[in-house]
Scaffold this active site. Structure first.
Site, PDB file in Angstrom:
ATOM      1  N   TYR C 101       1.045  -1.529   0.063  1.00 45.58           N
ATOM      2  CA  TYR C 101      -0.593   0.045  -0.031  1.00 45.58           C
ATOM      3  C   TYR C 101       0.901   1.623   0.285  1.00 45.58           C
ATOM      4  CZ  TYR C 101      -2.728   3.830   1.436  1.00 45.58           C
ATOM      5  OH  TYR C 101      -3.208   4.990   1.547  1.00 45.58           O
ATOM      6  N   GLU C 189      -3.504   7.276  -3.619  1.00 49.29           N
ATOM      7  CA  GLU C 189      -3.572   6.159  -2.563  1.00 49.29           C
ATOM      8  C   GLU C 189      -3.021   5.337  -4.401  1.00 49.29           C
ATOM      9  OE1 GLU C 189      -5.734   4.999   0.165  1.00 49.29           O
ATOM     10  OE2 GLU C 189      -7.186   3.952  -0.964  1.00 49.29           O
TER      11      GLU C 189
END
Lengths: 291, 380, 380, 291
Positions: C101, C189
């Site tokens: 991530y 993101e």
């Protein structure tokens, strides 16, 4: 210890596995400097001259308690290395690297200052407290412990003067090369203040050169605040205007930054200015005798 | 590195600065065509990397295309402070209501970038700075955040600009600052920046210099380098990692370290000689590096003797001596050489030199005295 | 403002992020063609402004063009958390060796921009943050200088990346940070950011949100707005300077001030009602502004009563009352209206309202109780 | 004076000739605030409500000794206005402007802090010390001098509470609107510290709302450092997640920033949290009685 480095120095070498970094790490270790750690990203676990290598300054500081860093990385990585050192809590950063663009150094200078750290350099030979710690690229053996504090914008010219001092029986408390770039972390005035306040320093030698007005600022500071005897040499009496003399900062521009102006300012501040480097020890002895 | 006026204008134009439309001409006929294209009065300006063009006759007004051709004919080929004029810039004439100075430079004492301006434009700003410093308005850019719009307005108001002209001026100041930072300049200067009779801003003469240490990230600037303006020996030296500056004397100098090199020049002068060059061989001193240094110095026919001054530090004296010995095997040097060797392994180095037929002296002063004597054809 | 995955990938690709090649399809046939073009396995992904696409069946793997067509057929038109799928993104399949991530957000407590990363990628990062916070590595960008290369390396090393993968990861982290700053994002993101079996980095799923207050300097981002994803009433309100958020209840609210509007909703709830909306009419409360508010609120057929809550500050109560009176002349409102008016010139305002047939109450609580009763068809 | 503004305030209005600026300057002057100067570039020599207008803050400060500035310029000019105020030596800057991009405010926040100044806002109603100085856009007449310090992220909701306090006989020492944006110059904690240290303040009211964790930080601070009675109200119990409620900062994201969490944290810190704004005076009186 005298000023900035000494027996309390716990040195970290940034760029330790590079050609310059590894060579000078060996030299510094041999001199007796307490080199506790090195950093090269991705080289964790290696050793250079017995010194353990880490991936990040953060890790190196956490593991070894390093309090001083010396930087040998290429110019385009030098600002990042300085930020990394300061952000990891290193209080004194010496940047040997030459050729860092001035526009990169402007924010670096402000950042280091705002964070209460001290930067020496870039484009400098480093500094030494003879018999305690050599943090730089100068030849250690020409130095002798003593009472003379030396500060200079130059490299080999400094060695020349140190050598002359040592041969004349004048040992050094510390010798600091502040660097030859237009934007450097520590100025003559900064070092003069440290020498003036250092009980181990009894006399001061300042080696200047053409370009900028740091020598003039130093003269004003000496006049006002320095009570210890000072001798000086200014290189570049014969340098033509508008031409860079090797150092990025050594240039006479718009009629300012000449050696003549600097000599004049220093003499007006009571400093004995030598006509040649070899004459510095004699003038300094005179100054000490007159003090 | 310096660039020509027309190149500086081209760069600043990209930042939005209202530069004067112009065209470069390398022949009188091209100048005539450019003038014809613009119509009306034009200025024909010598493109050389030096100041004082106006006084030297390198800038002329022309009211017709033929006059422009003649002006270009007079200017092209002219020598201005040792620079030969190979190009002229032909620009539209402008009706000047007021001239300003606006420049961006490094403020060394503050370690910040300085914007300076004056309502006394069109003249030598250093003279204004010296004689009427109160006529110059200065503002420092924040080291991290840069130059703020309010600072540009403060300068504009301090220059006494009327309210209607403040924003235009402020925008140009910001553009010059941006160009200084983004192009890694060491100088950005517009002098004069003019207000025309019609109330328009025009940057009438632009100047930019660049940080040599940052050129590798600005290939488009590097591509503007005019080799005709460069000292090719200096460029050549730079490519070998040697700092070299040509001077007017007759004693060649080869030294390790910039400070020591300057001190060596000073010593030569102190002993009655004139240095022919500044030369710092840099950190190492391999045979090839020393050979390169010899060839750079001896390229100057005026050189009558060479002083090699080495203080052995991390680079050992014996290694340097070997470099000198080997270099002399590669390069033919026909003038006297005086070597001074001190520091690390100096004694061993002297032995090596002695074997090569060179005698090394111990001090810089002795070496300087000896080389001056040698140049003048007598023993020291 | 949010954008679709494919749009975020397009932006990040411009910053050098190695995004997965993909093609948007609005029909099964287009999806088939895209899959045929890529060859091999593809993923067909619903493009909607909401999370949980995977769990909802909005992401399917397809091994042949025909499978891709069928997958697109199943996904297009699907409802995911109230969002209808109008587009799918067809991307090349990637062999995932490891999922990470990597995100950039505002760290409100520190007032700095935060880069966060985890070696536990591909899952809900908020869950990781809650349950295994030590698995998330965080570094704050300097407010003026930005995110430094060494910080990106620190993150990479802390994630346990091998030396050979550190620089690649660090470059992507820097690119996301640069995109966050330069595009005025509020979120960037990549989840997951993967290392393939071949050792390549691929940003497999990209997400970006933008600061509404900065959209005027990013017209190219504004142009990415997908009206099908927007609540058109909210957009319409925004253009009139009204903050409006649609809720599920039946009591319409018209309030001056955002905090007071929230408090008003809370009061409705406290008194047993359900607010149908959040609505802040903003600073002034002219007749046209109030009329606009009425039309926004009454556009919802579920609204059974309206509470107007005004605290007269700099905007005087009598002026607001006039606005309400005049607005009621412009817009037909067929549900009960309860007005609460307090503060500056409230008494005069109440008289104006009374003349218009409206009774104003003094306190928010009384008004809330009354509007709930009115909505439920009984007197308070 | 109570906190931040009062009889010693010498107020400068940036953007004084604009619609908002001129209207509120008149209001502030009428309230009795000592408005000494205004700035609008190019409008030097004009007057607004009798207040002289200057071209630059530097000039205004030099001429009038302004020590506080309030900003009414459009969003895209607000950061520049804040830098100008801080660089001109203004110690307290109140930015009313709504809609400033967050990425602009991040460096502004750090800059103001590094320069030792204080910023309130942006996107705030300003602050008032009743009877002394109104520096903002709040209706002055609802306030009454007294001993309650009030701090809030909101505008009209604050007026609602102030009105209730005044009607309940609870006057205010100062009332501070810190603003509804994600990045604001002064936090709840900052103002709570000032109220705790202010001898003129005997009890505190804090009006929060959904989004961020400033209320939670405030709760932790109250638990640790605040000895004065505190009552609170948190708006947005019924706000849905992921939606911005008018204020740029009023958004529940990733399950954090809910009103319930904030109420819980405050109650755990001993704060009495009201269910409706009108209940605040009663709870505050209870808290005062219990103290």
């Amino acid at each position: 210890m005298s000023i900035l480095v000494g027996n309390d120095t716990r040195l970290l070498v940034q760029g330790i596995t590079g050609r310059e970094g590894s060579f000078h790490t060996t030299q510094m270790v041999e001199y007796g400097t307490n080199v506790v750690a090195g950093v090269t990203p991705g080289k964790k676990g290696e050793r250079v001259a017995g010194v353990p290598v880490f991936d990040t300054v953060e890790d190196a500081v956490a593991e070894t308690g390093a309090n001083t860093s010396i930087i040998y990385v290429p110019a385009r990585f030098a600002p990042d290395a300085i930020y990394e050192a300061v952000d990891s809590g290193i209080g004194l950063v010496i940047c040997i690297t030459e050729g860092v663009p001035v526009n990169d150094m402007v924010p670096v200078y402000a950042y280091v200052k705002a964070h209460g750290a001290r930067l020496i350099g870039p484009n400098c030979p480093g500094l030494i407290t003879p018999g305690e710690a050599k943090v730089g690229i100068m030849p250690g053996f020409i130095h002798e412990p003593g009472k003379v504090g030396l500060v200079s914008r130059s490299g080999t010219l400094t060695y020349e003067v140190v050598d002359a001092l040592t041969k004349a029986g004048l040992g050094q408390s510390s010798a600091v090369g502040i660097g030859g770039d237009p934007v450097i972390g520590t100025s003559f005035v900064d070092v003069l203040r440290l020498f003036q306040d250092d009980p181990d320093t009894e006399a001061i030698v300042m080696i200047g050169e053409i370009g900028g007005s740091d020598e003039e600022d130093a003269a004003a500071f000496i006049k006002e605040h320095v009570t210890k005897p000072v001798a000086s040499f200014i290189a570049g009496q014969t340098a033509p205007p508008g031409k860079r003399m090797g150092h990025a900062g050594a240039i006479i521009s718009g009629g300012s930054g000449t050696a003549a102006d600097k000599v004049k300012a220093l003499e007006a501040a009571g400093v004995r200015v030598a006509q040649s480097p070899s004459d510095v020890p004699r003038l300094l002895k005179e100054a000490i005798a007159a003090a | 590195m310096d660039v020509h006026e027309y190149q500086a204008a081209e760069i600043l134009g990209r930042y939005g600065v209202p530069v004067n439309p112009g065209r470069v001409a390398e022949s009188p006929e091209e100048a005539r065509a450019a003038a014809a294209e613009f119509g009306g009065t034009v200025a024909v300006k010598a493109q050389v990397h030096t100041g004082g063009r106006g006084k030297a006759g390198g800038i002329k007004l022309a009211h017709t295309p033929d006059e422009a051709r003649d002006a270009a004919g007079a200017i092209l080929g002219m020598d201005i402070s040792g620079h030969t004029v190979n190009k002229v810039l032909v620009v539209k004439g402008a009706k000047i209501a007021h001239e300003f100075y606006l420049g961006v430079v490094l403020d060394r004492p503050n370690r910040q970038v300085l914007v300076m301006a004056s309502a006394e434009g069109g003249v030598d700003i250093e003279e204004v700075a010296r004689e009427r410093p109160e006529k110059i308005v200065r503002r420092l850019g924040d080291p991290a955040l840069g130059f703020q719009p309010y600072q540009a307005r403060e300068i504009a108001f301090a220059l006494g600009l009327p309210a209607g002209k403040v924003n235009g001026f402020a925008a140009i100041a910001q553009q010059l600052y941006d160009a200084y930072i983004e192009e890694d300049a060491t100088l950005v200067e517009v002098n004069p920046l003019i207000l025309t009779d019609e109330g328009d801003w025009i940057a009438l003469d632009s100047k930019m210099s660049f940080d040599d240490n940052a050129l590798d990230r600005h290939p488009e600037t590097e591509a503007m380098r005019d080799l005709a303006e460069e000292n090719l020996t200096e460029l050549d030296a730079r490519q070998s990692g040697i700092s070299f500056v040509k001077l007017d004397g007759d004693i060649g100098c080869i030294v390790n370290g910039a400070g020591l090199a300057m001190a060596t020049m000073d010593a030569v002068k102190l002993h009655g000689g004139e240095p022919a060059n500044f030369l710092d061989v840099g950190g190492g001193a391999s045979a090839s590096q020393v050979a390169k240094a010899f060839s750079l110095v001896t390229a100057d026919p005026h050189v009558r003797a060479i002083l090699i001054n080495i203080f052995g530090g991390i680079t050992r004296g014996d290694v340097v001596a070997e470099g000198i010995r080997d270099a002399l095997g590669e390069v033919q040097v026909s003038v006297p050489i005086v070597v001074r060797l001190s520091g690390t392994n100096a004694e061993e180095g002297k032995r090596i030199l002695a074997d090569a037929g060179l005698t090394a002296v111990d001090t810089m002063e002795a070496a300087a005295a000896e080389v001056v004597a040698a140049a003048h054809g007598k023993a020291a």
